[in-house]
Design a protein around this motif. Structure first.
Motif, PDB file in Angstrom:
ATOM      1  N   GLN A  69     -18.820  32.711 -16.735  1.00  0.00           N
ATOM      2  CA  GLN A  69     -18.419  31.347 -16.379  1.00  0.00           C
ATOM      3  C   GLN A  69     -19.637  30.446 -16.234  1.00  0.00           C
ATOM      4  O   GLN A  69     -20.694  30.890 -15.795  1.00  0.00           O
ATOM      5  N   ARG A  70     -19.425  29.164 -16.569  1.00  0.00           N
ATOM      6  CA  ARG A  70     -20.411  28.140 -16.224  1.00  0.00           C
ATOM      7  C   ARG A  70     -20.067  27.663 -14.820  1.00  0.00           C
ATOM      8  O   ARG A  70     -18.904  27.565 -14.460  1.00  0.00           O
ATOM      9  N   LYS A  71     -21.080  27.355 -14.044  1.00  0.00           N
ATOM     10  CA  LYS A  71     -20.835  26.978 -12.649  1.00  0.00           C
ATOM     11  C   LYS A  71     -20.819  25.474 -12.415  1.00  0.00           C
ATOM     12  O   LYS A  71     -20.335  25.030 -11.381  1.00  0.00           O
ATOM     13  N   TYR A 130     -23.699  30.626 -19.329  1.00  0.00           N
ATOM     14  CA  TYR A 130     -22.515  31.293 -18.788  1.00  0.00           C
ATOM     15  C   TYR A 130     -23.004  32.484 -17.971  1.00  0.00           C
ATOM     16  O   TYR A 130     -23.689  33.357 -18.498  1.00  0.00           O
ATOM     17  N   HIS A 164     -24.335  37.673  -9.754  1.00  0.00           N
ATOM     18  CA  HIS A 164     -24.754  37.015 -10.990  1.00  0.00           C
ATOM     19  C   HIS A 164     -26.028  37.721 -11.460  1.00  0.00           C
ATOM     20  O   HIS A 164     -27.014  37.741 -10.731  1.00  0.00           O
TER      21      HIS A 164
END
Length: 170
Positions: free
Chosen positions: A40-42, A49, A138
């Motif tokens: 995901q992009r934050k 990503y 992450h």
């Protein structure tokens, strides 16, 4: 007649150039994995990503490496590559690095017969202190790039990918 055919051929190439057929960029779970975190992009303007640790509770001591099988594969356009980089905070704060510097995921890696295109992330601890990963941390970021090739390359004589990691260098 020949001039008309050449003109039509050039026109078709021009139209193909203008209206490039694109497939959808997509992250998916590989079939053998029940649980995986989709990258995901934050933020709206994030280029990368985020990839996540699929499991945790492992400590990486100085000088050691760990291979994360992410359970994720990526579909992209033929003229694109996905670069995998270490998360900045892991490199700056803890001196963790991708073992291979930068991961390069080619478009034809997707659904390869060896490992279905599963993205692997190998991290090495270059620091002086142990680092413990938790599930969902992450660990890396992937950035899509469009690339170009030389015009003089005979692509019709290049082989198709038939394997996974390291298969094009055999």
């Amino acid at each position: 007649v020949m001039n008309i055919i050449l003109g039509l051929s050039n026109f078709i190439k021009f139209i193909e150039f203008i209206v490039e057929v694109k497939i959808m960029r997509n992250f998916e779970k590989v079939s053998k994995v029940k649980e995986a975190f989709i990258p995901q992009r934050k933020t709206k303007k994030s280029a990368g990503y985020d990839f996540f640790a699929p499991w945790g509770g492992v400590t990486l001591n100085p000088g050691q490496s760990i291979l994360f099988k992410t359970g994720i594969k990526c579909q992209m356009n033929d003229d694109e590559v996905l670069y995998i980089h270490i998360r900045s905070s892991l490199g700056i704060k803890y001196n963790l690095q991708l073992t291979n510097g930068t991961g390069i995921i080619d478009a034809d890696y997707y659904n390869n017969p060896d490992n279905e295109g599963e993205i692997l992330i190998d991290i090495t601890n270059r620091g002086n202190a142990p680092y413990t990963f938790r599930k969902g941390d992450h660990i890396a970021q992937g950035i899509f790039h469009r690339y170009h090739t030389v015009d003089t390359e005979d692509v019709d004589n290049l082989p198709e990918r038939v394997g996974g990691v390291g298969s094009t260098g055999k």
